[in-house]
Structures are given as structure tokens and as C-alpha cells.
Design an enzyme around this catalytic site. Structure first.
Site, PDB file in Angstrom:
ATOM      1  N   VAL A 107      45.267  59.129  23.922  1.00  0.00           N
ATOM      2  CA  VAL A 107      46.082  58.136  24.604  1.00  0.00           C
ATOM      3  C   VAL A 107      45.719  58.165  26.084  1.00  0.00           C
ATOM      4  O   VAL A 107      45.686  59.244  26.705  1.00  0.00           O
ATOM      5  CB  VAL A 107      47.585  58.424  24.421  1.00  0.00           C
ATOM      6  CG1 VAL A 107      48.411  57.346  25.136  1.00  0.00           C
ATOM      7  CG2 VAL A 107      47.950  58.480  22.945  1.00  0.00           C
ATOM      8  N   CYS A 108      45.428  57.004  26.637  1.00  0.00           N
ATOM      9  CA  CYS A 108      45.174  56.870  28.069  1.00  0.00           C
ATOM     10  C   CYS A 108      44.065  57.834  28.523  1.00  0.00           C
ATOM     11  O   CYS A 108      42.990  57.864  27.947  1.00  0.00           O
ATOM     12  CB  CYS A 108      46.480  57.093  28.831  1.00  0.00           C
ATOM     13  SG  CYS A 108      46.460  56.533  30.548  1.00  0.00           S
ATOM     14  N   THR A 109      44.332  58.658  29.514  1.00  0.00           N
ATOM     15  CA  THR A 109      43.302  59.539  30.070  1.00  0.00           C
ATOM     16  C   THR A 109      43.004  60.739  29.182  1.00  0.00           C
ATOM     17  O   THR A 109      42.157  61.564  29.532  1.00  0.00           O
ATOM     18  CB  THR A 109      43.708  60.031  31.468  1.00  0.00           C
ATOM     19  OG1 THR A 109      45.000  60.633  31.400  1.00  0.00           O
ATOM     20  CG2 THR A 109      43.738  58.880  32.458  1.00  0.00           C
TER      21      THR A 109
END
Length: 341
Positions: A107-109
């Protein structure tokens, strides 16, 4: 028959984003109410509790290095990941978990952890749009897609900024249990299921630099406040007391577009939202300020390469369909368009 238990191991660390954990966790938990059987475990290096970016303490269920095998491994993100090298212990734990898992997702970074673990080599991936350049620099063999909600490459999934973790989790549920159950979950959580992986991370009207000139900010505020009003070039120029030619020059100089094209983008975003909410194409055109269905169809062809109804049907699922783009300018029969679902 009862669904087989599907184990999900979520790898967390100090400084993680809370929503990267809670968003997907809510999706999996809600799916269990409709017949799925996901079992979530939170794991960290050493099995210690971690502190999120908002200061909340999250206990771990176990040590990520314990050798437990999960059907899905989900790696959350955190602001620290793009700013400094990933801790070797964290990347090693991610690699070991992925080697035993059926699929791995970030998720995301969290994509930076997968990259540091060598799990993105030669693959397509995405992350938060602010950090796609940094991810591409750290993972030169990875094809980073900066404008995607999530990317699936084989059994590896990566997603964009925080709320995209919900889109990703819905896609995983759809893969496991089909679109009907995923739609039930989306409705229960009051989120849209239409944001497929191939869609943009941000609306077209928000792309590009913000205007610095007060006159342009006034124009943007007026259009966004009421997209259906008269926003012809003459009307906008009169509103801010400049000539139409001068207003056009200002738009080109600061925003690299024209007043007319900017108005179209605002109306285009509104029309997409109306289609997502269930309005048919004719209704969406009228409610978003387009003068006719045909003008809406042309806008969709320009920006998405799709007709409005094809967009509505395609994004009723989380599955990306970027390889099946309708050619711009090819008209779908209008009577079919007006009957949008």
C-alpha cells in the site's frame, strides 16, 4: 460450502500509516460478513508493537521472521520510506514473507520495501504519485506507472496513496470471490468500486500547476462552484473584468490550457462522478453542464478513449482494461448510450 480460510499477513513498522492497515483490514473484515473467510495477522520484525505516524500504538500478532506462511502478504507504507534507505531487517522480512506467500501486495510507499527486497525487479509497479520518481530511481529495472490506482504484475500488487489501499483490497476480494461479493463490500463501506487499477490517481482537473494569479483563481473558484453555469469565454472574462484575449493568454501562460478546456475538465470530472453514482449518460451530460450528450461523448473520447457508457460498464469492476481501449472518435450508438445503467 464455506469459503476456505485465506490468511493475510500485514507487515508493519514504526512510522507506518494507520490507514494503510485499517483501510484494507476493514475491506477484508467486511468481506467475511458476506461469505469470505479472511484471517488477518499483524507482524513486525521481532514481533514488537509499532507506533504509527499519528502516534497510535499497534500491537503485533507475531514476528515476521517466524517462518509462518500466508496466502497474501500486505506491506504498509510510511513517510520515512521514500526519504531514507529501507531498514535491511524490514526488507529481509518482506522477502522471506513473500517467498512463502501466494501473492504479495503493498500500500502506498510500501512499494519501497518491496523494491528494497528485490520483489519489483523487472516488474510494473506504482506508489503515491509524489514518490514515483524516487521509486523509479531506486528500482531502475522496475517500470513505475505514476498515474495508476494500483498495478498487478503476476502475483505482485502495488497501490497508490493511502486510500488506494482500499481499492487494492477490493480488487483482491474480487479476484478471490468475484465482483458481486466485492460490490457488496464496497456498498457496505460506502466506497466506490469503480476506481479500477487503470484509472488515474487524481482527477484531470487537478493535474498541472496551481494558478498564482488572483484572476485565474477567481475563475477556477467560479467554475468549480457551479460547473453547469454559463462559462463561455466571454462570460468568464466579464466576470473577472479582463478581455477574452487576455484571459486566454493568462490560462496558456500559467496553466498551459485554455479557459474552455479547463471548464470541460471540471465538467468531465463531475460527469464521471454522476456515472459512478448510477446516472445514465444523458442525465450525466445535463447535470454536469455539457450542452449535449454528444459533447460529453467527445470529452470522454478525448480524455479516456472510451464512451460514457463503456466507462460506466468497465469500471463496475476493479479489473483494469487498459489494453482494450476504444478508439477516440469511434461513436457508440446514441440510443445505447442514453440507456446507461
Amino acid at each position: 460450502m464455506a469459503a476456505r480460510t485465506h490468511s493475510v499477513g500485514v507487515l508493519v513498522f514504526d512510522g507506518m500509516k494507520m490507514l494503510d492497515l485499517s483501510g484494507p483490514a476493514e475491506v477484508f473484515s467486511e468481506a467475511n460478513r458476506y461469505g469470505a473467510h479472511y484471517r488477518l495477522s499483524v507482524v513486525s520484525v521481532g514481533g514488537q508493537a509499532v507506533h504509527t505516524s499519528i502516534g497510535l500504538r499497534v500491537p503485533a500478532d507475531g514476528d515476521a521472521r517466524a517462518g509462518t506462511a500466508y496466502d497474501t502478504v500486505l506491506v504498509v507504507g510510511g513517510d520515512v520510506l521514500p526519504e531514507s534507505p529501507v531498514d535491511p531487517g524490514l526488507s529481509a522480512a518482506a522477502r522471506a514473507l513473500a517467498d512463502r506467500a501466494g501473492r504479495v501486495a503493498s500500500v502506498c510507499t510500501g512499494a519501497f520495501v518491496l523494491g528494497a527486497a528485490g520483489l519489483l525487479e523487472g516488474k510494473r509497479a506504482t506508489t503515491h504519485w509524489q514518490h514515483t520518481t524516487a521509486l523509479a530511481r531506486r528500482c531502475p529495472s522496475t517500470r513505475v506507472e505514476p498515474d495508476a490506482i494500483f498495478v498487478k504484475d503476476g502475483t505482485t500488487y502495488t497501490s497508490a496513496g493511502v486510500t488506494a489501499g482500499i481499492d487494492l483490497a477490493l480488487a483482491l476480494v474480487e479476484h478471490d470471490h468475484g465482483p458481486d461479493l466485492a460490490r457488496q463490500v464496497a456498498r457496505a463501506l460506502v466506497v466506490h468500486m469503480q476506481r479500477a487499477g487503470g484509472q488515474s490517481q487524481f482527477s484531470a482537473s487537478l493535474q498541472g500547476p496551481a494558478p498564482q494569479t488572483p484572476v485565474l483563481r477567481m475563475v477556477q473558484d467560479a467554475v468549480q462552484a457551479d460547473p453547469t453555469a454559463d462559462h463561455s469565454l466571454d462570460a468568464l472574462a466579464a466576470r473577472v473584468r479582463v478581455s477574452p484575449r487576455h484571459l486566454t493568454r493568462m490560462f496558456r501562460a500559467e496553466l498551459d490550457t485554455t479557459p474552455g478546456r479547463y471548464v470541460e475538465l471540471i465538467r468531465f470530472d463531475l460527469a464521471k462522478a454522476l456515472l459512478d453514482a448510477g446516472h445514465n449518460a444523458t442525465q450525466a451530460a445535463a447535470l454536469s453542464g455539457f450542452p449535449s450528450y454528444e459533447s460529453l461523448r467527445r470529452a470522454f473520447a478525448r480524455h479516456l478513449g472510451l464512451s460514457p457508457t463503456r466507462y460506466q460498464h468497465r469500471f463496475a469492476t476493479t479489473t483494469p482494461a487498459s489494453r482494450d481501449r476504444e478508439k477516440p472518435g469511434v461513436k457508440v450508438p446514441q440510443e445505447a448510450e442514453g440507456e446507461g445503467t
